[in-house]
Scaffold this motif. Structure first.
Motif, PDB file in Angstrom:
ATOM      1  N   GLU A   1       0.825  -1.209   0.000  1.00 49.80           N
ATOM      2  CA  GLU A   1       0.000   0.000   0.000  1.00 49.80           C
ATOM      3  C   GLU A   1       0.863   1.266   0.000  1.00 49.80           C
ATOM      4  O   GLU A   1       0.562   2.244  -0.686  1.00 49.80           O
ATOM      5  CB  GLU A   1      -0.923   0.004   1.223  1.00 49.80           C
ATOM      6  N   SER A   2       1.954   1.222   0.755  1.00 51.90           N
ATOM      7  CA  SER A   2       2.849   2.380   0.838  1.00 51.90           C
ATOM      8  C   SER A   2       3.535   2.638  -0.504  1.00 51.90           C
ATOM      9  O   SER A   2       3.625   3.782  -0.962  1.00 51.90           O
ATOM     10  CB  SER A   2       3.909   2.161   1.917  1.00 51.90           C
ATOM     11  N   LEU A   3       4.023   1.563  -1.133  1.00 56.80           N
ATOM     12  CA  LEU A   3       4.725   1.725  -2.406  1.00 56.80           C
ATOM     13  C   LEU A   3       3.786   2.235  -3.498  1.00 56.80           C
ATOM     14  O   LEU A   3       4.175   3.047  -4.331  1.00 56.80           O
ATOM     15  CB  LEU A   3       5.381   0.393  -2.816  1.00 56.80           C
ATOM     16  N   TRP A   4       2.538   1.799  -3.445  1.00 59.72           N
ATOM     17  CA  TRP A   4       1.561   2.302  -4.422  1.00 59.72           C
ATOM     18  C   TRP A   4       1.316   3.796  -4.194  1.00 59.72           C
ATOM     19  O   TRP A   4       1.310   4.588  -5.135  1.00 59.72           O
ATOM     20  CB  TRP A   4       0.241   1.529  -4.295  1.00 59.72           C
ATOM     21  N   ARG A   5       1.122   4.158  -2.943  1.00 58.67           N
ATOM     22  CA  ARG A   5       0.892   5.581  -2.624  1.00 58.67           C
ATOM     23  C   ARG A   5       2.064   6.442  -3.062  1.00 58.67           C
ATOM     24  O   ARG A   5       1.879   7.576  -3.499  1.00 58.67           O
ATOM     25  CB  ARG A   5       0.667   5.758  -1.116  1.00 58.67           C
TER      26      ARG A   5
ATOM     27  N   VAL B   1      -4.003  -1.647  -3.502  1.00 56.54           N
ATOM     28  CA  VAL B   1      -3.424  -2.672  -4.378  1.00 56.54           C
ATOM     29  C   VAL B   1      -3.415  -4.085  -3.786  1.00 56.54           C
ATOM     30  O   VAL B   1      -3.629  -5.053  -4.517  1.00 56.54           O
ATOM     31  CB  VAL B   1      -1.971  -2.340  -4.804  1.00 56.54           C
ATOM     32  N   TYR B   2      -3.151  -4.211  -2.503  1.00 52.61           N
ATOM     33  CA  TYR B   2      -2.966  -5.538  -1.913  1.00 52.61           C
ATOM     34  C   TYR B   2      -4.159  -6.457  -2.212  1.00 52.61           C
ATOM     35  O   TYR B   2      -5.308  -6.133  -1.911  1.00 52.61           O
ATOM     36  CB  TYR B   2      -2.766  -5.442  -0.400  1.00 52.61           C
TER      37      TYR B   2
ATOM     38  N   PRO C   1      -9.017  -2.888 -11.390  1.00 55.96           N
ATOM     39  CA  PRO C   1      -8.505  -1.588 -11.862  1.00 55.96           C
ATOM     40  C   PRO C   1      -7.820  -0.779 -10.766  1.00 55.96           C
ATOM     41  O   PRO C   1      -8.286  -0.761  -9.631  1.00 55.96           O
ATOM     42  CB  PRO C   1      -9.766  -0.865 -12.353  1.00 55.96           C
ATOM     43  N   CYS C   2      -6.740  -0.136 -11.137  1.00 50.50           N
ATOM     44  CA  CYS C   2      -6.043   0.772 -10.229  1.00 50.50           C
ATOM     45  C   CYS C   2      -6.983   1.909  -9.864  1.00 50.50           C
ATOM     46  O   CYS C   2      -7.643   2.483 -10.726  1.00 50.50           O
ATOM     47  CB  CYS C   2      -4.786   1.326 -10.907  1.00 50.50           C
ATOM     48  N   ARG C   3      -7.022   2.233  -8.591  1.00 51.49           N
ATOM     49  CA  ARG C   3      -7.940   3.279  -8.141  1.00 51.49           C
ATOM     50  C   ARG C   3      -7.465   4.671  -8.524  1.00 51.49           C
ATOM     51  O   ARG C   3      -8.170   5.647  -8.316  1.00 51.49           O
ATOM     52  CB  ARG C   3      -8.112   3.192  -6.628  1.00 51.49           C
ATOM     53  N   ARG C   4      -6.250   4.758  -9.060  1.00 50.42           N
ATOM     54  CA  ARG C   4      -5.732   6.064  -9.445  1.00 50.42           C
ATOM     55  C   ARG C   4      -5.769   6.248 -10.956  1.00 50.42           C
ATOM     56  O   ARG C   4      -6.141   7.309 -11.431  1.00 50.42           O
ATOM     57  CB  ARG C   4      -4.307   6.225  -8.930  1.00 50.42           C
ATOM     58  N   CYS C   5      -5.395   5.185 -11.706  1.00 51.22           N
ATOM     59  CA  CYS C   5      -5.285   5.386 -13.154  1.00 51.22           C
ATOM     60  C   CYS C   5      -6.125   4.402 -13.970  1.00 51.22           C
ATOM     61  O   CYS C   5      -6.214   4.541 -15.187  1.00 51.22           O
ATOM     62  CB  CYS C   5      -3.829   5.285 -13.590  1.00 51.22           C
ATOM     63  N   GLY C   6      -6.709   3.399 -13.332  1.00 47.30           N
ATOM     64  CA  GLY C   6      -7.572   2.468 -14.062  1.00 47.30           C
ATOM     65  C   GLY C   6      -6.850   1.279 -14.685  1.00 47.30           C
ATOM     66  O   GLY C   6      -7.480   0.345 -15.165  1.00 47.30           O
ATOM     67  N   SER C   7      -5.522   1.310 -14.684  1.00 47.86           N
ATOM     68  CA  SER C   7      -4.766   0.173 -15.223  1.00 47.86           C
ATOM     69  C   SER C   7      -5.043  -1.082 -14.401  1.00 47.86           C
ATOM     70  O   SER C   7      -5.514  -0.997 -13.267  1.00 47.86           O
ATOM     71  CB  SER C   7      -3.269   0.464 -15.172  1.00 47.86           C
ATOM     72  N   THR C   8      -4.721  -2.219 -14.966  1.00 46.61           N
ATOM     73  CA  THR C   8      -4.955  -3.471 -14.268  1.00 46.61           C
ATOM     74  C   THR C   8      -3.838  -3.748 -13.254  1.00 46.61           C
ATOM     75  O   THR C   8      -2.660  -3.775 -13.620  1.00 46.61           O
ATOM     76  CB  THR C   8      -5.029  -4.635 -15.276  1.00 46.61           C
ATOM     77  N   ILE C   9      -4.230  -3.963 -12.008  1.00 45.88           N
ATOM     78  CA  ILE C   9      -3.267  -4.260 -10.959  1.00 45.88           C
ATOM     79  C   ILE C   9      -2.607  -5.606 -11.236  1.00 45.88           C
ATOM     80  O   ILE C   9      -3.289  -6.577 -11.565  1.00 45.88           O
ATOM     81  CB  ILE C   9      -3.941  -4.301  -9.572  1.00 45.88           C
TER      82      ILE C   9
ATOM     83  N   ALA D   1      10.811 -10.011  -2.637  1.00 42.49           N
ATOM     84  CA  ALA D   1      11.251 -10.311  -1.277  1.00 42.49           C
ATOM     85  C   ALA D   1      10.590 -11.595  -0.773  1.00 42.49           C
ATOM     86  O   ALA D   1      10.308 -11.737   0.411  1.00 42.49           O
ATOM     87  CB  ALA D   1      10.944  -9.147  -0.329  1.00 42.49           C
ATOM     88  N   GLY D   2      10.312 -12.529  -1.716  1.00 38.60           N
ATOM     89  CA  GLY D   2       9.717 -13.806  -1.348  1.00 38.60           C
ATOM     90  C   GLY D   2       8.257 -13.724  -0.961  1.00 38.60           C
ATOM     91  O   GLY D   2       7.704 -14.683  -0.412  1.00 38.60           O
ATOM     92  N   ARG D   3       7.618 -12.599  -1.247  1.00 34.88           N
ATOM     93  CA  ARG D   3       6.213 -12.409  -0.854  1.00 34.88           C
ATOM     94  C   ARG D   3       5.355 -12.088  -2.047  1.00 34.88           C
ATOM     95  O   ARG D   3       5.822 -11.508  -3.025  1.00 34.88           O
ATOM     96  CB  ARG D   3       6.081 -11.230   0.124  1.00 34.88           C
ATOM     97  N   GLY D   4       4.085 -12.415  -1.958  1.00 35.36           N
ATOM     98  CA  GLY D   4       3.120 -11.955  -2.942  1.00 35.36           C
ATOM     99  C   GLY D   4       3.135 -10.441  -2.921  1.00 35.36           C
ATOM    100  O   GLY D   4       3.101  -9.838  -1.856  1.00 35.36           O
ATOM    101  N   THR D   5       3.221  -9.857  -4.107  1.00 28.47           N
ATOM    102  CA  THR D   5       3.366  -8.395  -4.196  1.00 28.47           C
ATOM    103  C   THR D   5       2.457  -7.839  -5.285  1.00 28.47           C
ATOM    104  O   THR D   5       2.506  -8.266  -6.428  1.00 28.47           O
ATOM    105  CB  THR D   5       4.831  -8.032  -4.512  1.00 28.47           C
ATOM    106  N   TRP D   6       1.618  -6.884  -4.906  1.00 25.79           N
ATOM    107  CA  TRP D   6       0.690  -6.290  -5.858  1.00 25.79           C
ATOM    108  C   TRP D   6       1.106  -4.845  -6.127  1.00 25.79           C
ATOM    109  O   TRP D   6       1.539  -4.131  -5.213  1.00 25.79           O
ATOM    110  CB  TRP D   6      -0.735  -6.323  -5.299  1.00 25.79           C
ATOM    111  N   TYR D   7       0.957  -4.417  -7.393  1.00 29.42           N
ATOM    112  CA  TYR D   7       1.356  -3.059  -7.755  1.00 29.42           C
ATOM    113  C   TYR D   7       0.660  -2.644  -9.046  1.00 29.42           C
ATOM    114  O   TYR D   7       0.104  -3.484  -9.758  1.00 29.42           O
ATOM    115  CB  TYR D   7       2.874  -2.980  -7.923  1.00 29.42           C
ATOM    116  N   CYS D   8       0.693  -1.366  -9.328  1.00 28.99           N
ATOM    117  CA  CYS D   8       0.127  -0.861 -10.577  1.00 28.99           C
ATOM    118  C   CYS D   8       1.259  -0.624 -11.560  1.00 28.99           C
ATOM    119  O   CYS D   8       2.119   0.227 -11.318  1.00 28.99           O
ATOM    120  CB  CYS D   8      -0.645   0.441 -10.350  1.00 28.99           C
ATOM    121  N   PRO D   9       1.286  -1.355 -12.674  1.00 28.67           N
ATOM    122  CA  PRO D   9       2.381  -1.239 -13.638  1.00 28.67           C
ATOM    123  C   PRO D   9       2.478   0.157 -14.240  1.00 28.67           C
ATOM    124  O   PRO D   9       3.549   0.553 -14.705  1.00 28.67           O
ATOM    125  CB  PRO D   9       2.017  -2.254 -14.734  1.00 28.67           C
ATOM    126  N   THR D  10       1.399   0.899 -14.237  1.00 32.16           N
ATOM    127  CA  THR D  10       1.425   2.254 -14.805  1.00 32.16           C
ATOM    128  C   THR D  10       1.880   3.294 -13.778  1.00 32.16           C
ATOM    129  O   THR D  10       2.760   4.105 -14.036  1.00 32.16           O
ATOM    130  CB  THR D  10       0.032   2.645 -15.328  1.00 32.16           C
TER     131      THR D  10
END
Length: 284
Positions: free
Chosen positions: A179-183, A241-242, A248-256, A262-271
């Motif tokens: 969430e922090s990295l997305w923000r 994102v998590y 859809p990304c809540r900021r730009c609409g792209s697909t999350i 780091a060995g963990r499931g990680t969600w992010y917006c490619p845009t």
DNA sequence: AGGTGGACCCGAACGC
DNA sequence: TGCGTTCGGGTCCACC
């Protein structure tokens, strides 16, 4: 998974229920909780102790007794604490510890996966124990962009891994890291040491905002986490994102997107979180 | 030394 | 339907 916002929610709710109360009887049913110390031994030591304060440091819940002794509780993945006045459930295979308080109420510790720990320390021993494991509290004034930058300095590890290091921001976990990295609009795999001053500043602010959002909603309940009243948190519907793969990304609409970092499931917006750039031009 | 990956757990989700 | 397999995640620790 209990991270800083969840543990803080538990702390805030337990504090008024515990301060001034005496541990009358303590029943530790699973030896893993106190390992390598014998459960009977810890239970005996705890009985009679009167609670002076209930604090939190990172993901550790700190029960401070009038004798100066300190009980450090770590919920790990699936640990939950409950406070109730209507007795203890008879058939709950996951109930690991029951504490009868002197006002007739009970504190119940439940943990499905048995990763959680109760560590009883002698007066003064908590400071060194915690200092060896944890860095700045991200919601205090001592957590500054400069402090975060110092932690990232020279590190080639992905920024997500660096952020999950409890010495960077104590209490950070997988959910709030994403969430922090997305923000902050920073790709999880960017080498931590490559972030420029502007990015570290954005991330510093993002970390605080993501954690505060979680606390404001009493934490994120995806499965096991509950407040001490048994109620779920309300942050899960607000996550940016998590766990939102293909949404859809809540900021730009792209697909999350989902990946592994780091060995963990990680969600992010490619845009919004482009790899190999400072992301300054991405997103509104 | 810093970074990575496995162990510890067990219920849920998944695959055949 | 039912059974076996995989997954996940905080922290510690072994190994590069």
């Amino acid at each position: 998974m209990p991270e800083l916002p969840e543990v803080e929610t538990v702390r805030a709710r337990l504090e008024p229920a515990l301060v001034g109360r005496r541990f009358d009887r303590v029943d530790i049913r699973d030896s893993r909780v106190t390992r390598p110390v014998e459960p009977m031994e810890v239970a005996a030591e705890l009985e009679g102790e009167v609670v002076e304060a209930v604090e939190r440091r990172g993901k550790y819940l700190i029960v401070r007794f009038q004798t100066g002794r300190v009980l450090l509780i770590h919920l790990r993945m699936t640990g939950t604490l409950r406070h109730a006045r209507d007795g203890v459930p008879e058939h709950d295979p996951h109930l690991r510890v029951v504490v009868n308080l002197d006002d007739g109420s009970d504190v119940m510790y439940r943990d499905v996966r048995r990763f959680g720990t109760w560590l009883l320390l002698e007066p003064g021993d908590d400071t060194a124990y915690l200092a060896a494991r944890l860095g700045e509290e991200p919601l205090t004034r001592s957590f500054t962009p400069a402090a975060l930058a110092a932690r990232f300095q020279g590190r080639r590890a992905p920024v997500k891994a660096a952020l999950l290091d409890q010495r960077a921001a104590a209490g950070m976990g997988n959910i709030y890291a994403d969430e922090s990295l997305w923000r902050a609009r920073i790709h999880p795999l960017r080498p931590a040491g490559d972030l420029d001053e502007t990015e570290v500043k954005r991330l510093h602010k993002a970390v605080r905002e993501a954690l505060k959002a979680g606390i404001a909603r009493q934490g994120t309940t995806l499965r096991d986490y509950r407040t001490p009243d048994g109620a779920p948190g309300r942050m899960q519907t607000e996550l940016r994102v998590y766990g939102r793969e293909d949404e859809p990304c809540r900021r730009c609409g792209s697909t999350i997107a989902k990946m592994r970092a780091a060995g963990r499931g990680t969600w992010y917006c490619p845009t919004c979180q482009p790899v190999g750039s400072n992301g300054a031009e991405a997103g509104p």
